[in-house]
Enzyme design. Structure first.
Site, PDB file in Angstrom:
ATOM      1  CG  ASP A   1      -1.866   1.114   1.306  1.00  0.00           C
ATOM      2  OD1 ASP A   1      -2.715   1.202   0.413  1.00  0.00           O
ATOM      3  OD2 ASP A   1      -1.770   1.918   2.258  1.00  0.00           O
TER       4      ASP A   1
ATOM      5  CD  GLU B   1      -2.238   2.006  -3.510  1.00  0.00           C
ATOM      6  OE1 GLU B   1      -3.362   2.542  -3.593  1.00  0.00           O
ATOM      7  OE2 GLU B   1      -1.498   2.183  -2.534  1.00  0.00           O
TER       8      GLU B   1
END
Length: 588
Positions: free
Chosen positions: A232, A300
């Site tokens: 993330d 990401e």
């Protein structure tokens, strides 16, 4: 049959190297958002036993792997992206034993499992942060996070002018926390950085203790049998030295505000994203992961332009990076061709796979996003849609979504699907304000609707409570009253349904090995309204496959010598209608 091509041949977009056969280079990976996939215990919140109970759906669909959004211990102020304990399962989702059972069932079905890792920040309920608050300024405990003295008289102003991605200031003063005991923190003038919610303090990645901790977290889950990590905010973690002021703003899922004016003193990329130091971290992580067989790291990273994104997939860093440039491209043939070509150019230069994605838990579902004629500032991939906003054309959106998905799955590389898109689910655009949980909605006073609309629990069975999501009918977000037609059991076996289209496309993709093909432009379909690509077997042993998408206003004839294998919608004789994609086999 195909003829092997060289990388310099005219019209060639991508040449598949024969040694690139690892599973992750062509895998179709299905994202599970645990809160909303399946509820096993009836409390209205999805959980790990629920996932395990529905896993055969994924095997039947034909995907290769699963990616699960966070299931760790968390107060759930940001739906699990505020982690309190990276080595345990939140009781809402089950237990470590449930995680082991889920992994075992996935292995039985031949499915890989990728889990989320959130390294930029923790929850403010993490033991480290509680220790940091208690220890006070100057302590080793505070060095694990980004604590700084305030500016101005008595340090009453934040250390700099950064804004949170979720809206509002990116700094929280310790003494102003709701849980601040008056006497203990009354003299504490420090602030801590929170690039997201105030309950998500940023870690200090210049601290060796932080780096060692996350390498140990990687080993903990690798030893339990996971096949990789989706990282993330992979472009975060490292902040520019001195934490300089920056007058721009980052949109909710990472795009820099288009109004941002670049200058030498104020660069377009904020001083807290895409700093060069992140690559040192990933080189270290790669060494950890490479000690295990066939495990991967996925970034990401909302990074622009594409050549900078490709730096994350250099041979000693990540294995994959999400191609958000493709996701955000408007429904326009020329722009789609350009982003496909550039994606291959920059990734092939690093000998890395190109990764394709159209929807996830942070963006408007593409069945709704494509229901508008163009992406507007108000309704785009990074913003939600509320009851008072312009509403998408549901029929147009689904037709285009099916076409876009078939185009995506026809491209070599790895593809990501978001739960429910195989059912053609639209965004839930009519959620009332009082049920919304996304901190973006709260921190912007509702000016940004947020991401709840793409996170609504998915429908399994048309005639059951909560459409079979929960045995009790409970659902943490309300489902639309007209979703019975989207339920999996209502679509299974029904010719032409979106579920059956996905099943057919994934089967043909695997049989024709489209994920490991060479790709070139079709020389005779150079229309400004058509994307026409030819997928070729690098060894020349399989028939070519034409991937053709018509985005123009008029039908376009399928070239002679091709037989349709899959179509996203009905054809008009030998013509491909507007907003339809076909895969066709060369027969002449």
């Amino acid at each position: 049959m195909s003829t092997p091509l060289s990388p310099t041949a005219e019209g060639v977009l991508h040449v598949q190297r024969p040694e690139h056969q690892q599973w992750w280079r062509q895998a179709v990976i299905y994202q599970i958002y645990p809160r909303s996939f399946a509820d096993g215990d009836g409390d209205g919140m999805g959980d790990l036993p629920g996932i395990t109970s529905r896993m055969e759906h994924l095997a039947d669909l034909g995907v290769d792997a699963l990616w699960l959004s966070p299931f760790y211990r968390s107060p759930q102020k940001d739906a699990g992206y505020d982690v309190a304990d990276y080595r345990d399962i939140d009781p809402r989702f089950g237990s470590l034993a449930d995680a082991d059972a889920m992994l075992a069932r996935a292995n039985e079905l031949g499915l890989k499992v990728i889990v989320d890792l959130v390294p930029n920040h923790t929850s403010d309920e993490h033991a480290w942060f509680r220790e940091a608050l208690a220890a006070g300024p100057g302590s080793a405990e505070r060095e694990r996070y980004m604590f700084r003295e305030g500016r101005g008289e008595d340090g009453a102003q934040p250390p700099n002018n950064w804004e949170s991605v979720f809206g509002g200031p990116a700094w929280t003063r310790v003494r102003e926390r709701a849980d601040a005991p008056g006497s203990a923190w009354a003299e504490d003038g420090q602030w801590y950085l929170n690039l997201f919610d105030s309950s998500q303090p940023d870690l200090n990645w210049q601290n060796p203790e932080v780096r060692a901790e996350f390498e140990d977290i990687l080993r903990f889950w690798l030893d339990r049998g996971v096949d990789g990590f989706r990282v993330d905010v992979a472009h975060g973690m490292i902040k520019a030295e001195g934490l300089p002021d920056w007058t721009g703003r980052v949109e909710m899922v990472g795009g820099v505000d288009a109004s941002q004016q670049e200058s030498d003193d104020n660069p377009a990329m904020p001083p807290y994203f895409d700093q060069n130091g992140v690559h040192e971290i990933y080189r270290s992580w790669r060494q950890v992961v490479d000690r295990y067989e066939d495990r991967i790291l996925v970034a990401e990273a909302w990074v622009d332009p594409l050549p900078r994104l490709a730096r994350y997939v250099r041979s000693d860093e990540m294995h994959q990076a999400f191609n958000f440039a493709f996701l955000t491209t408007p429904w326009h043939a020329g722009e789609l061709r350009s982003v496909i070509a550039e994606s291959y150019q920059v990734n092939d230069a690093e000998e890395a796979p190109t990764t394709w994605v159209l929807s996830n838990h942070d963006v408007v579902r593409h069945a709704s996003r494509l229901g508008f004629d163009g992406i507007t500032d108000k309704v785009g991939p990074n913003k939600g849609i509320g009851p008072s906003d312009p509403q998408p054309d549901r029929e147009k959106g689904l037709r285009r979504a099916r076409a876009a998905t078939l185009l995506m799955l026809g491209l070599p590389g790895s593809a990501y699907l978001y739960q429910g898109e195989e059912l053609g689910l639209p965004e839930h655009t009519l959620l009332p304000s009082h049920v919304r949980e996304d901190p973006t909605f709260q921190r912007t006073g509702g000016s940004e609707i947020g991401r709840d609309g793409c996170r609504v629990p998915i429908p399994w069975e048309a005639g059951r409570p909560a459409y079979g999501f929960s045995p009790t009918g409970a659902s943490w977000l309300p489902q639309p009253a007209d979703w019975a037609e989207y339920a999996a059991d209502a679509q299974a076996g029904r010719e032409g349904s979106t579920l059956e289209l996905y099943r057919l496309a994934l089967r043909v993709r695997r049989e024709r090995q489209l994920g490991t093909a060479t790709l070139e432009d079709h020389p005779d379909l150079a229309s400004p309204d058509v994307v026409a690509l030819v997928s070729k077997d690098p060894a020349g042993t399989r028939a070519d496959v034409l991937v053709m998408t018509n985005i123009g206003a008029a039908p376009v004839d399928l070239p002679a010598g091709w037989t349709v294998l899959v179509a996203s919608g009905p054809l008009e004789g030998a013509a491909v209608p507007t907003d339809v994609t076909v895969w066709a086999q060369r027969t002449g």
